[in-house]
Design a protein around this motif. Sequence first.
Motif, PDB file in Angstrom:
ATOM      1  N   ASP A 180       0.836  -1.205   0.000  1.00 53.98           N
ATOM      2  CA  ASP A 180       0.000   0.000   0.000  1.00 53.98           C
ATOM      3  C   ASP A 180       0.862   1.243   0.000  1.00 53.98           C
ATOM      4  OD1 ASP A 180      -2.250  -1.400  -0.029  1.00 53.98           O
ATOM      5  OD2 ASP A 180      -2.968  -0.841   1.964  1.00 53.98           O
ATOM      6  N   ASP A 181       1.844   1.242   0.922  1.00 53.25           N
ATOM      7  CA  ASP A 181       2.709   2.414   1.029  1.00 53.25           C
ATOM      8  C   ASP A 181       3.423   2.666  -0.284  1.00 53.25           C
ATOM      9  OD1 ASP A 181       1.859   2.641   3.546  1.00 53.25           O
ATOM     10  OD2 ASP A 181       3.762   2.206   4.540  1.00 53.25           O
ATOM     11  N   LEU A 182       3.861   1.567  -0.888  1.00 53.85           N
ATOM     12  CA  LEU A 182       4.568   1.729  -2.164  1.00 53.85           C
ATOM     13  C   LEU A 182       3.625   2.315  -3.201  1.00 53.85           C
ATOM     14  CD1 LEU A 182       6.814  -1.423  -2.467  1.00 53.85           C
ATOM     15  CD2 LEU A 182       7.489   0.932  -2.142  1.00 53.85           C
ATOM     16  N   ASP A 183       2.371   1.775  -3.194  1.00 49.28           N
ATOM     17  CA  ASP A 183       1.371   2.296  -4.120  1.00 49.28           C
ATOM     18  C   ASP A 183       1.192   3.787  -3.925  1.00 49.28           C
ATOM     19  OD1 ASP A 183       0.969  -0.048  -5.280  1.00 49.28           O
ATOM     20  OD2 ASP A 183      -1.069  -0.379  -4.560  1.00 49.28           O
ATOM     21  N   GLN A 184       1.064   4.140  -2.621  1.00 49.78           N
ATOM     22  CA  GLN A 184       0.825   5.537  -2.301  1.00 49.78           C
ATOM     23  C   GLN A 184       2.004   6.407  -2.752  1.00 49.78           C
ATOM     24  OE1 GLN A 184      -0.094   5.921   1.804  1.00 49.78           O
ATOM     25  NE2 GLN A 184      -1.844   7.234   1.380  1.00 49.78           N
TER      26      GLN A 184
ATOM     27  N   LYS B 208       4.343  10.171  -6.357  1.00 54.50           N
ATOM     28  CA  LYS B 208       5.377  10.456  -7.344  1.00 54.50           C
ATOM     29  C   LYS B 208       4.720  10.887  -8.653  1.00 54.50           C
ATOM     30  CE  LYS B 208       9.337   8.352  -9.596  1.00 54.50           C
ATOM     31  NZ  LYS B 208       8.871   8.827 -10.894  1.00 54.50           N
ATOM     32  N   ARG B 209       3.614  10.159  -8.993  1.00 49.50           N
ATOM     33  CA  ARG B 209       2.917  10.487 -10.220  1.00 49.50           C
ATOM     34  C   ARG B 209       2.373  11.915 -10.136  1.00 49.50           C
ATOM     35  NH1 ARG B 209       0.539   5.665 -10.641  1.00 49.50           N
ATOM     36  NH2 ARG B 209      -1.338   6.417  -9.683  1.00 49.50           N
ATOM     37  N   GLN B 210       1.786  12.221  -8.956  1.00 49.91           N
ATOM     38  CA  GLN B 210       1.240  13.565  -8.787  1.00 49.91           C
ATOM     39  C   GLN B 210       2.335  14.615  -8.914  1.00 49.91           C
ATOM     40  OE1 GLN B 210      -0.797  13.482  -5.086  1.00 49.91           O
ATOM     41  NE2 GLN B 210      -2.616  12.478  -5.935  1.00 49.91           N
ATOM     42  N   THR B 211       3.457  14.312  -8.275  1.00 51.30           N
ATOM     43  CA  THR B 211       4.578  15.251  -8.349  1.00 51.30           C
ATOM     44  C   THR B 211       5.003  15.448  -9.799  1.00 51.30           C
ATOM     45  OG1 THR B 211       5.282  14.269  -6.289  1.00 51.30           O
ATOM     46  CG2 THR B 211       6.821  15.744  -7.357  1.00 51.30           C
ATOM     47  N   ASP B 212       5.105  14.321 -10.502  1.00 52.88           N
ATOM     48  CA  ASP B 212       5.508  14.398 -11.909  1.00 52.88           C
ATOM     49  C   ASP B 212       4.537  15.263 -12.692  1.00 52.88           C
ATOM     50  OD1 ASP B 212       7.623  12.862 -11.404  1.00 52.88           O
ATOM     51  OD2 ASP B 212       6.853  11.026 -12.332  1.00 52.88           O
TER      52      ASP B 212
ATOM     53  N   ALA C  86       3.061  20.202 -15.331  1.00 52.94           N
ATOM     54  CA  ALA C  86       2.171  21.358 -15.446  1.00 52.94           C
ATOM     55  C   ALA C  86       2.976  22.642 -15.286  1.00 52.94           C
ATOM     56  CB  ALA C  86       1.086  21.281 -14.374  1.00 52.94           C
ATOM     57  N   TYR C  87       3.851  22.616 -14.285  1.00 51.91           N
ATOM     58  CA  TYR C  87       4.673  23.793 -14.034  1.00 51.91           C
ATOM     59  C   TYR C  87       5.518  24.120 -15.258  1.00 51.91           C
ATOM     60  CZ  TYR C  87       8.824  26.229 -12.361  1.00 51.91           C
ATOM     61  OH  TYR C  87       9.862  27.088 -12.225  1.00 51.91           O
TER      62      TYR C  87
END
Lengths: 159, 257, 72
Positions: free
Chosen positions: A48-52, A57-61, A66-67
């Motif tokens: 789960d933690d890895l998934d999270q 990471k995906r969100q950061t990417d 976007a930036y």
Amino acid sequence: MPQLAFETFVPQLVWLTIVFGFLYLVLARVALPRVATVLEERRDRIADDLDQAEQFKRQTDEAIAAYERALAEARAHAHEIAQATRDRLNEETERQRKSIEARLAEKIGIAEKQIAATKEKALGNVRDVAIEVANAVVTELLGNADRAAAERAVDNELK
Amino acid sequence: MATENAEHGGGGFAIDPMHQFEIKTLFPMQFGNIDASFTNSSLFMVLAAAAVIGLMLTGINRRAMVPGRLQSIVELSYEFIANMLRDNVGTAGLRFFPFVFTLFTFILACNLLGMIPYSFTVTSHIIVTFALAFFIFIGVTILGFAVHGVGFMKFFVPHGVPVYLLPLVVPIEVVSYLTRPISLSVRLFANMMAGHTVLKVFAGFVIALGSFGIAPGIVPLVFMVGLTGLEVLVAALQAYVFAILTCIYLNDALHMH
Amino acid sequence: MGVAFRLVTELVAGVFVGAAIGWVLDSWLGTRPWFLLVFFFIGAAAGILNVYRAARQIAASTERDAGGDQQG
């Protein structure tokens, strides 16, 4: 050798069976399933933690993308504005230059016309004087003069 | 064991190193006409089982996500045996995980408890190790026939042996198979007994030489400390060997090679 | 010491089991000492076979974990 005291074999076997059997039951039914549950929970939790972490990471990417997109847009925009400003300024300058040139050309035209008029007038004066002089010289030399011939001669010379 | 010499002290070499293996009846008991007396051996079996159960249950009691020391021991031993089965038998072997785990921890606890002075080593008796080995042998053989039927007999016929040699090779293979419980049990029993006997003999030296002064007694004492360390290692190793050979036999029964 | 001890155990166990089978067959069929004799040698052969296999296994496991199971 006490190990070969046969009368002790039966009680040892009996108790080995009882104790080993009991130990097996407790471990198989109670203890080991608990360990398995804990290990499984941990494994799930780690997964789960890895998934999270993966999600973060995906969100950061995405945020970075976007930036960067925004940055690129801003840069393009800035470039556009700069270009527009440059164009506008160029145009303005050009227009001013043209108007100045036009004004100058007008003034030059007027000046040239004046010069031409003055020159013509001057030339006209020269012709009159020349005719007068030629007439006077011819009259002085020949006694009479043909004013029309003198005019023709002067015009011929002035051409 | 070692410090038992206090009991018989002063006798020097006269200490009987076999005395420690004697079975003493604590409570006479009888099931029907079966002698089920509770002996010092029974006591140490119960203690070993109690130690294993106590360790397992208290270790896993907190069910912590991040294990403490005790829980780590429990989890490591779990993973250790699970990996042993996976490596030697494959996933089909995980059915026997509780049995191999019980076997390993019980033997290990018996061996280690035997290292405590005055205690009794259950596994230093051939009848106990043979009973365990024989149970495994019978179980594995039944498993082999249950999985492969009569085809399990082919286990005794090696590949690539000419037919005319089979009357010779098959009996050899059968006898070789039948020696398994013997060598398995003798190995554990002899290792435990030899180690304890040697320790006892050295303890005798300590007393005998110690009676001439402290200095001569120190040398065998230092040896004894070293040997005790070695014996702890052997105790763990023999439990491991017993468990891994069980795994190998299980693998033979399940996969026939 | 461990390896040597293990190999000796294997050999002796082979001979012992062979002789025991022979002895049982003999007392059952009344053919003493023939089965004992035959199975003594079969037992010895089985013992040697076991020693060979044990040695190979020890070598394999030593190779695998560089000095692990030597006491076996």
